[in-house]
Design a protein around this motif. Structure first.
Motif, PDB file in Angstrom:
ATOM      1  N   LEU A  60       0.839  -1.195   0.000  1.00 27.03           N
ATOM      2  CA  LEU A  60       0.000   0.000   0.000  1.00 27.03           C
ATOM      3  C   LEU A  60       0.877   1.249   0.000  1.00 27.03           C
ATOM      4  O   LEU A  60       0.637   2.197  -0.762  1.00 27.03           O
ATOM      5  N   LEU A 100      -9.726  -1.737   6.358  1.00 28.15           N
ATOM      6  CA  LEU A 100     -10.729  -2.297   5.462  1.00 28.15           C
ATOM      7  C   LEU A 100     -11.827  -1.292   5.197  1.00 28.15           C
ATOM      8  O   LEU A 100     -12.253  -0.590   6.111  1.00 28.15           O
ATOM      9  N   ALA A 116      -6.956   5.665   1.851  1.00 29.45           N
ATOM     10  CA  ALA A 116      -6.332   4.385   1.496  1.00 29.45           C
ATOM     11  C   ALA A 116      -6.706   3.315   2.510  1.00 29.45           C
ATOM     12  O   ALA A 116      -6.750   3.578   3.714  1.00 29.45           O
ATOM     13  N   THR A 117      -6.959   2.117   2.003  1.00 31.19           N
ATOM     14  CA  THR A 117      -7.214   0.966   2.862  1.00 31.19           C
ATOM     15  C   THR A 117      -6.391  -0.202   2.348  1.00 31.19           C
ATOM     16  O   THR A 117      -6.025  -0.255   1.173  1.00 31.19           O
ATOM     17  N   TYR A 145      -7.512  -3.429   2.538  1.00 27.58           N
ATOM     18  CA  TYR A 145      -8.474  -4.325   1.885  1.00 27.58           C
ATOM     19  C   TYR A 145      -9.741  -3.545   1.560  1.00 27.58           C
ATOM     20  O   TYR A 145     -10.087  -2.595   2.268  1.00 27.58           O
ATOM     21  N   ALA A 146     -10.425  -3.972   0.496  1.00 27.00           N
ATOM     22  CA  ALA A 146     -11.651  -3.289   0.073  1.00 27.00           C
ATOM     23  C   ALA A 146     -12.689  -4.308  -0.371  1.00 27.00           C
ATOM     24  O   ALA A 146     -12.366  -5.293  -1.033  1.00 27.00           O
ATOM     25  N   ARG A 193     -15.570   0.147  -1.931  1.00 25.39           N
ATOM     26  CA  ARG A 193     -14.427   0.448  -2.796  1.00 25.39           C
ATOM     27  C   ARG A 193     -14.488   1.813  -3.483  1.00 25.39           C
ATOM     28  O   ARG A 193     -13.469   2.504  -3.566  1.00 25.39           O
ATOM     29  N   VAL A 230     -12.694   4.832  -1.612  1.00 27.82           N
ATOM     30  CA  VAL A 230     -11.259   4.922  -1.351  1.00 27.82           C
ATOM     31  C   VAL A 230     -10.490   5.204  -2.633  1.00 27.82           C
ATOM     32  O   VAL A 230     -10.915   4.823  -3.720  1.00 27.82           O
ATOM     33  N   THR A 235      -7.038   4.452  -2.870  1.00 26.45           N
ATOM     34  CA  THR A 235      -6.001   3.436  -3.027  1.00 26.45           C
ATOM     35  C   THR A 235      -6.287   2.279  -2.084  1.00 26.45           C
ATOM     36  O   THR A 235      -6.641   2.503  -0.928  1.00 26.45           O
ATOM     37  N   TYR A 236      -6.133   1.059  -2.588  1.00 24.71           N
ATOM     38  CA  TYR A 236      -6.250  -0.139  -1.766  1.00 24.71           C
ATOM     39  C   TYR A 236      -5.362  -1.205  -2.389  1.00 24.71           C
ATOM     40  O   TYR A 236      -4.906  -1.071  -3.527  1.00 24.71           O
ATOM     41  N   GLU A 263      -8.839  -6.612  -3.065  1.00 21.03           N
ATOM     42  CA  GLU A 263     -10.294  -6.615  -3.004  1.00 21.03           C
ATOM     43  C   GLU A 263     -10.767  -8.018  -2.651  1.00 21.03           C
ATOM     44  O   GLU A 263     -10.251  -9.006  -3.174  1.00 21.03           O
TER      45      GLU A 263
END
Length: 174
Positions: A31, A110, A130-131, A133-134, A139, A142, A144-145, A148
């Motif tokens: 990330l 998340l 930013a996360t 996990y998405a 989704r 956000v 940036t992740y 998924e």
């Protein structure tokens, strides 16, 4: 899956995505690699509690020294409840973000349904979110992740797990 599902232990186990400390650290570094060109960031805003660990890793890797928290309660062990903002942003963080979040990096572990993310997005509309996990419902909120997962997957984070015997996936394979 309903918007506020209450999953039984069997349902969670059937859609389980366990994440080890090693994997979580690798995912947080991945990330950070993606975020490296999105900055510079004046401060990181961690959404507690899940965002604390990834925020520490990302802050270290990006050299960001100012970390604030937004404390929102949305889970009670394994059930989703009504969202409550327990602590908002500090005046210093708001000042660093110019009042709208520009130059701030919001971090969470998340994004699930997106309800928590929407609250924080409304607080800081120009921040980069930013996360690690998405899930599909959250989704779009956000920027940036890394990974998924399906909406019906239950992620078991390393801080939720203990070391114990795991039976083989296929019965009789042991």
């Amino acid at each position: 899956m309903a918007d506020h599902p209450e999953l039984s232990a069997e349902e969670r186990a059937g859609k389980a995505f366990p994440v080890s400390w090693d994997q979580f650290h690798r995912d947080c570094r991945a990330l950070t690699w993606r975020l490296n060109s999105a900055g510079p960031f004046h401060a990181i805003i961690a959404i507690t509690r899940g965002g604390l660990v990834p925020a520490a890793i990302v802050a270290r890797e990006l050299g960001v020294r100012v970390i604030d928290t937004v404390c929102i309660a949305s889970y009670e062990h394994n059930k989703r409840g009504e969202l409550q903002v327990l602590k908002g942003l500090s005046a210093d963080a708001l000042k660093l973000g110019g009042g709208d979040g520009k130059g701030l990096l919001i971090i969470d572990d998340l994004v699930d349904t997106g309800k928590t993310a929407r609250i924080v997005r409304d607080m800081l509309p120009k921040a980069h979110f930013a996360t690690v996990y998405a899930k599909p419902m959250g989704r779009p909120l956000v920027d940036t992740y890394i990974t998924e997962v399906s909406q019906d997957t239950w992620i078991f984070f390393p801080w939720d797990l203990g070391l114990s015997f795991q039976p083989p996936m296929r019965e009789g394979a042991g």
